[in-house]
Structure formats: C-alpha cells, structure tokens
Motif scaffolding. Sequence first.
Motif, mmCIF file in Angstrom:
data_model
loop_
_atom_site.group_PDB
_atom_site.id
_atom_site.type_symbol
_atom_site.label_atom_id
_atom_site.label_comp_id
_atom_site.label_asym_id
_atom_site.label_seq_id
_atom_site.Cartn_x
_atom_site.Cartn_y
_atom_site.Cartn_z
ATOM 1 N N THR A 135 20.475 110.990 81.396
ATOM 2 C CA THR A 135 21.542 110.021 81.530
ATOM 3 C C THR A 135 22.089 110.137 82.951
ATOM 4 O O THR A 135 21.368 110.569 83.837
ATOM 5 N N GLY A 136 23.328 109.766 83.166
ATOM 6 C CA GLY A 136 23.883 109.888 84.506
ATOM 7 C C GLY A 136 25.053 108.948 84.694
ATOM 8 O O GLY A 136 25.544 108.342 83.729
ATOM 9 N N SER A 137 25.473 108.795 85.911
ATOM 10 C CA SER A 137 26.540 107.842 86.214
ATOM 11 C C SER A 137 25.962 106.431 86.137
ATOM 12 O O SER A 137 24.740 106.237 86.102
ATOM 13 N N GLU A 138 26.844 105.440 86.139
ATOM 14 C CA GLU A 138 26.365 104.061 86.125
ATOM 15 C C GLU A 138 25.483 103.782 87.342
ATOM 16 O O GLU A 138 24.472 103.080 87.239
ATOM 17 N N GLU A 139 25.849 104.349 88.469
ATOM 18 C CA GLU A 139 25.077 104.130 89.694
ATOM 19 C C GLU A 139 23.703 104.795 89.606
ATOM 20 O O GLU A 139 22.684 104.220 90.028
ATOM 21 N N GLN A 140 23.657 106.008 89.077
ATOM 22 C CA GLN A 140 22.382 106.716 88.956
ATOM 23 C C GLN A 140 21.437 106.000 87.998
ATOM 24 O O GLN A 140 20.235 105.850 88.280
ATOM 25 N N VAL A 141 21.967 105.558 86.874
ATOM 26 C CA VAL A 141 21.143 104.859 85.887
ATOM 27 C C VAL A 141 20.649 103.533 86.453
ATOM 28 O O VAL A 141 19.471 103.164 86.290
ATOM 29 N N ALA A 142 21.521 102.807 87.147
ATOM 30 C CA ALA A 142 21.126 101.525 87.732
ATOM 31 C C ALA A 142 20.019 101.714 88.766
ATOM 32 O O ALA A 142 19.080 100.911 88.843
ATOM 33 N N ALA A 143 20.115 102.774 89.557
ATOM 34 C CA ALA A 143 19.102 103.038 90.576
ATOM 35 C C ALA A 143 17.759 103.364 89.933
ATOM 36 O O ALA A 143 16.704 102.887 90.394
ATOM 37 N N ALA A 144 17.754 104.161 88.871
ATOM 38 C CA ALA A 144 16.501 104.487 88.176
ATOM 39 C C ALA A 144 15.910 103.242 87.538
ATOM 40 O O ALA A 144 14.692 103.024 87.569
ATOM 41 N N SER A 145 16.762 102.409 86.966
ATOM 42 C CA SER A 145 16.291 101.164 86.353
ATOM 43 C C SER A 145 15.666 100.246 87.398
ATOM 44 O O SER A 145 14.617 99.640 87.159
#
Length: 204
Positions: A135-145
Amino acid sequence: MKSLLLVAVGVGTLAAITGAAWLMRPTVDEQFAQCTGSAVAGGDIGGPFELVSETGETVTDADVITKPSLVYFGYTFCPDVCPLDSARNAEAIYLLEEQGVDAQAVFISVDPQRDTPEVVRDFTDVFHDDMIGLTGSEEQVAAASRAYRTYYRAEPADDPYYLVDHSTQTYLVLPEHGFVEFFRREATAEQIAQTTACFSAAAG
C-alpha cells in the motif's frame, strides 16, 4: 433515456479498458517468444516504484520483484473481483511450487485511505502465506499505477462503504527483465502457471 446513457457509458469504458490492454502487450524478444501467443509493440509498462509493505516498511520494486511475480492492483474492500483474482493468482503460485518453480504473487492496493499495512497483510494472508501486500500514500499508489498503466477511481469517500472502480489485469514481471506478459480475468490458474513457468525457464 438515462438507462441507455448508462449502458453507452459502460460500453465505452469497457472498450477503452480493452483497447488499453491490447496496446500494452509487451514486445517480447526471441528469448521469450515461445512463451506467449502473440506480441504487439506497446509502451513501457512497469518500472520503479516506492510503496509500503504489509510490515510497514518502505520498499522499492527492486526489494519486491526478486523472483517471477504476478502483480495485481486491487483493494481489500472489493466485494467480488479482487478476492476471486487473488485466489486464482495464489492457486497459480501453488501450482508453480508443485513444479519446483519459485514465484510469488504481489497485491498492490489502490485504496490507500482504508488499506493500511495491517489490513493488506490480513487480506493477502488469506490466500497465500507468501503473497506480498503493498500500500502507501495516495501519491505513491498513483505513481505505481501510472507505471503499470492501470486505472482506478474511488467513489465519493464520504460513504465509508465506497467502492473503487479499477482495472483487473495481472502482470507477470521478472527480475532484470521487467514486465513480460499480462493475464486477463478469464485466464485460469493453470494457464497462468504454465505461462509463468515458461518465462521463468527462458529467463534462466
């Protein structure tokens, strides 16, 4: 009229997702040519990411992708698709273990608001002891996506039972090679295991 509009929007969304999936077919070199039915040139998929593991540690793709990995983007509150796909991916890993192939399943949450490391851990442990939850922060998840060209969109978060619309493909990612194949929902555990075993053997 409203119902027809909703149908049209739904069909358009499905077509867009299907088209995106086709365009992201990996360009497979001769090393892996025997492992995939067809290859269509597409953009780069995958690559570096930084997320939070189910143990609360910040990890990168280099820390996670250390063996052939079935990477899936979903969320733990998902009522149907994510549990079914995660169970199938776990079954593929069990089949690979029986064949002596060392592989793993990776679950990346697209719902960081609810999916804490502990919640993701409890979810993945249901399917396979070694399934990695991230999981992660919203920014981290968005970057992985973005790196994997996945789609997700949460309903208004003022409803505690909100759902998240998201793409459902599973990615096969190899250390040192990156993304080499993807599987749609209709792929069986046996098909995924067979293809993964082929890529693993070809990778050496």
